[in-house]
Design a protein around this motif. Structure first.
Motif, PDB file in Angstrom:
ATOM      1  N   LEU A 139     141.272  46.718 -11.384  1.00  0.00           N
ATOM      2  CA  LEU A 139     140.601  46.857 -10.089  1.00  0.00           C
ATOM      3  C   LEU A 139     141.222  47.974  -9.274  1.00  0.00           C
ATOM      4  O   LEU A 139     142.413  47.947  -8.954  1.00  0.00           O
ATOM      5  N   MET A 140     140.396  48.959  -8.898  1.00  0.00           N
ATOM      6  CA  MET A 140     140.887  50.103  -8.139  1.00  0.00           C
ATOM      7  C   MET A 140     139.738  50.769  -7.393  1.00  0.00           C
ATOM      8  O   MET A 140     138.559  50.487  -7.644  1.00  0.00           O
ATOM      9  N   SER A 141     140.095  51.675  -6.468  1.00  0.00           N
ATOM     10  CA  SER A 141     139.119  52.500  -5.763  1.00  0.00           C
ATOM     11  C   SER A 141     139.659  53.919  -5.666  1.00  0.00           C
ATOM     12  O   SER A 141     140.870  54.149  -5.753  1.00  0.00           O
ATOM     13  N   VAL A 153     143.825  53.927  -5.275  1.00  0.00           N
ATOM     14  CA  VAL A 153     144.521  52.698  -4.904  1.00  0.00           C
ATOM     15  C   VAL A 153     144.136  51.614  -5.892  1.00  0.00           C
ATOM     16  O   VAL A 153     142.982  51.538  -6.329  1.00  0.00           O
ATOM     17  N   TRP A 154     145.101  50.769  -6.264  1.00  0.00           N
ATOM     18  CA  TRP A 154     144.805  49.747  -7.270  1.00  0.00           C
ATOM     19  C   TRP A 154     145.759  48.565  -7.163  1.00  0.00           C
ATOM     20  O   TRP A 154     146.787  48.625  -6.479  1.00  0.00           O
ATOM     21  N   LEU A 155     145.392  47.485  -7.857  1.00  0.00           N
ATOM     22  CA  LEU A 155     146.271  46.326  -8.004  1.00  0.00           C
ATOM     23  C   LEU A 155     147.243  46.601  -9.139  1.00  0.00           C
ATOM     24  O   LEU A 155     146.831  46.958 -10.244  1.00  0.00           O
ATOM     25  N   LYS A 161     155.844  41.645 -11.789  1.00  0.00           N
ATOM     26  CA  LYS A 161     154.726  41.023 -12.505  1.00  0.00           C
ATOM     27  C   LYS A 161     153.765  40.301 -11.561  1.00  0.00           C
ATOM     28  O   LYS A 161     152.977  39.454 -11.984  1.00  0.00           O
ATOM     29  N   GLN A 162     153.836  40.629 -10.283  1.00  0.00           N
ATOM     30  CA  GLN A 162     152.918  40.108  -9.272  1.00  0.00           C
ATOM     31  C   GLN A 162     152.137  41.274  -8.683  1.00  0.00           C
ATOM     32  O   GLN A 162     152.667  42.378  -8.518  1.00  0.00           O
ATOM     33  N   ASN A 163     150.874  41.026  -8.342  1.00  0.00           N
ATOM     34  CA  ASN A 163     150.015  42.102  -7.871  1.00  0.00           C
ATOM     35  C   ASN A 163     150.417  42.611  -6.490  1.00  0.00           C
ATOM     36  O   ASN A 163     150.690  41.834  -5.581  1.00  0.00           O
ATOM     37  N   LYS A 164     150.427  43.907  -6.369  1.00  0.00           N
ATOM     38  CA  LYS A 164     150.734  44.584  -5.117  1.00  0.00           C
ATOM     39  C   LYS A 164     149.786  45.778  -4.967  1.00  0.00           C
ATOM     40  O   LYS A 164     149.096  46.147  -5.923  1.00  0.00           O
ATOM     41  N   ILE A 165     149.765  46.394  -3.804  1.00  0.00           N
ATOM     42  CA  ILE A 165     148.882  47.527  -3.538  1.00  0.00           C
ATOM     43  C   ILE A 165     149.654  48.819  -3.772  1.00  0.00           C
ATOM     44  O   ILE A 165     150.670  49.069  -3.121  1.00  0.00           O
TER      45      ILE A 165
END
Length: 354
Positions: A139-141, A153-155, A161-165
């Motif tokens: 997931l990104m833009s 920008v993406w997850l 190992k945890q999602n960040k911006i």
């Protein structure tokens, strides 16, 4: 027997009806091609490009007549394990001299491809993420300024190992991407794991929006950079309400900066679509999901309602239009202030100009 006056009135009415029929901007959608997850961008010259995926191929179709017709799609690249579906898929941004496409494979790597407008040829560019496999959510833009600087920008799950911006930028043909910058990490370890982040760029201002996860709430937050992504403001929650949810809604939102330099956002909470500017109280637009927002002079919200019908609503006028059935929609404002709608329905890409 009709009088002369009656015949005159009827002739005027007939002419009026004919004029309305010819000038009516509402028309049937046009089939572009078989494919999924379309994205759309315009460059400074007004050329429109639609990019989408089909199986493991990425295609692009181009319009040079303000969205009335599009060229036959051309192959941008073949990418093994291309992510498609659920807001995943190739992204596109266009600037003055270049367009860039990014796409994520199932190994969590972000690939990029560059088009020089002068040559009209797509070439392989650099890998965006500098940690192998750090973008497994897919997931990104992507966005661009008017001087051929591109921002992604993406997850990202690097380190913890945890999602960040995470954010990166590139210039011109994206031969290299900047060091990846962790813009935001939730104090509760992870941002929402399956919701697409959004980005908009105006000059040196880079604004990001993402669904957070704090104290069990899945609310949207906003952060802005005034220096081209070097530093960002403290993340600000959008809206006054909150959404306590055990699980990910798998639904991003949209944002834009209007002609008055005001940030506009749209997102879904508990099955309802909300529009809000930072610091204000949110306004309910309708029910549904998969909402998007585009445009500066004539901003428009697009979403899918609970009956799987795609709708658009213009913020300036409040006018709402139903496009038809579909699963995913994107929009872009054109040079003549019209809006081009591009969407997916049953693995086919359609477009319509409003």
């Amino acid at each position: 027997m009709r009088t002369v006056l009656q015949r005159f009135i009827l002739s005027i009415l007939a002419a009026f009806c004919l004029t309305v029929a010819v000038a009516d901007p509402i028309a049937a959608p046009t089939l572009l091609a078989a494919g999924r997850q379309p994205q759309v961008a315009t460059d400074i010259a007004g050329t429109i490009r639609i990019v989408y995926g089909q199986s493991e191929n990425i295609y692009c179709a181009t319009s040079t007549d303000n969205g009335h017709t599009f060229s036959e799609p051309v192959l941008v690249a073949h990418l093994s394990g291309l992510y498609l579906g659920m807001s995943m898929g190739p992204q596109i941004a266009s600037s003055a001299l270049y367009s860039v496409v990014t796409a994520i494979d199932k190994g969590g790597n972000i690939h990029s491809y560059s088009l020089q407008h002068k040559t009209n040829k797509w070439t392989k560019a650099a890998t965006v993420n500098n940690v192998t496999g750090s973008a497994p959510e897919g997931l990104m833009s992507l966005a661009a300024d008017e001087k051929d600087t591109f921002y992604a920008v993406w997850l990202d799950v690097r380190d913890t190992k945890q999602n960040k911006i995470v954010l990166a930028s590139a210039s011109k043909n994206a031969a290299s991407w900047s060091d990846n910058k962790v813009v935001y990490q939730s104090p509760d370890e992870t941002v929402c794991e399956c919701c697409k982040p959004s980005i908009t760029v105006q000059g040196k201002q880079v604004t990001l929006m993402f669904r957070n996860w704090i104290d069990g709430s899945r609310d949207f937050y906003l952060t802005t950079s005034k220096d081209g992504g070097k530093t960002f403001s403290k993340a600000q929650k959008l809206g006054k309400g909150t959404w306590q949810l055990k699980g990910c809604p798998m639904d991003g939102g949209g944002l834009t900066i209007d002609q008055h330099n005001k940030i506009q956002t749209v997102w879904q909470r508990d099955g309802k679509i909300y529009h809000v500017t930072p610091g204000a109280t949110e306004t309910e637009i309708g029910q549904g999901r998969n909402c998007r927002l585009s445009g500066t002079k004539n901003p428009v919200i697009a979403w899918r309602d609970n009956n799987k019908m795609l709708k658009v609503k213009f913020l300036n006028t409040g006018k709402e239009t139903t496009l038809g059935k579909g699963s995913y929609i994107e929009t872009v404002e054109l040079a003549d202030k019209a809006t081009l709608c591009v969407w997916e329905n049953e693995d086919k890409i359609y477009f319509r100009k409003l």
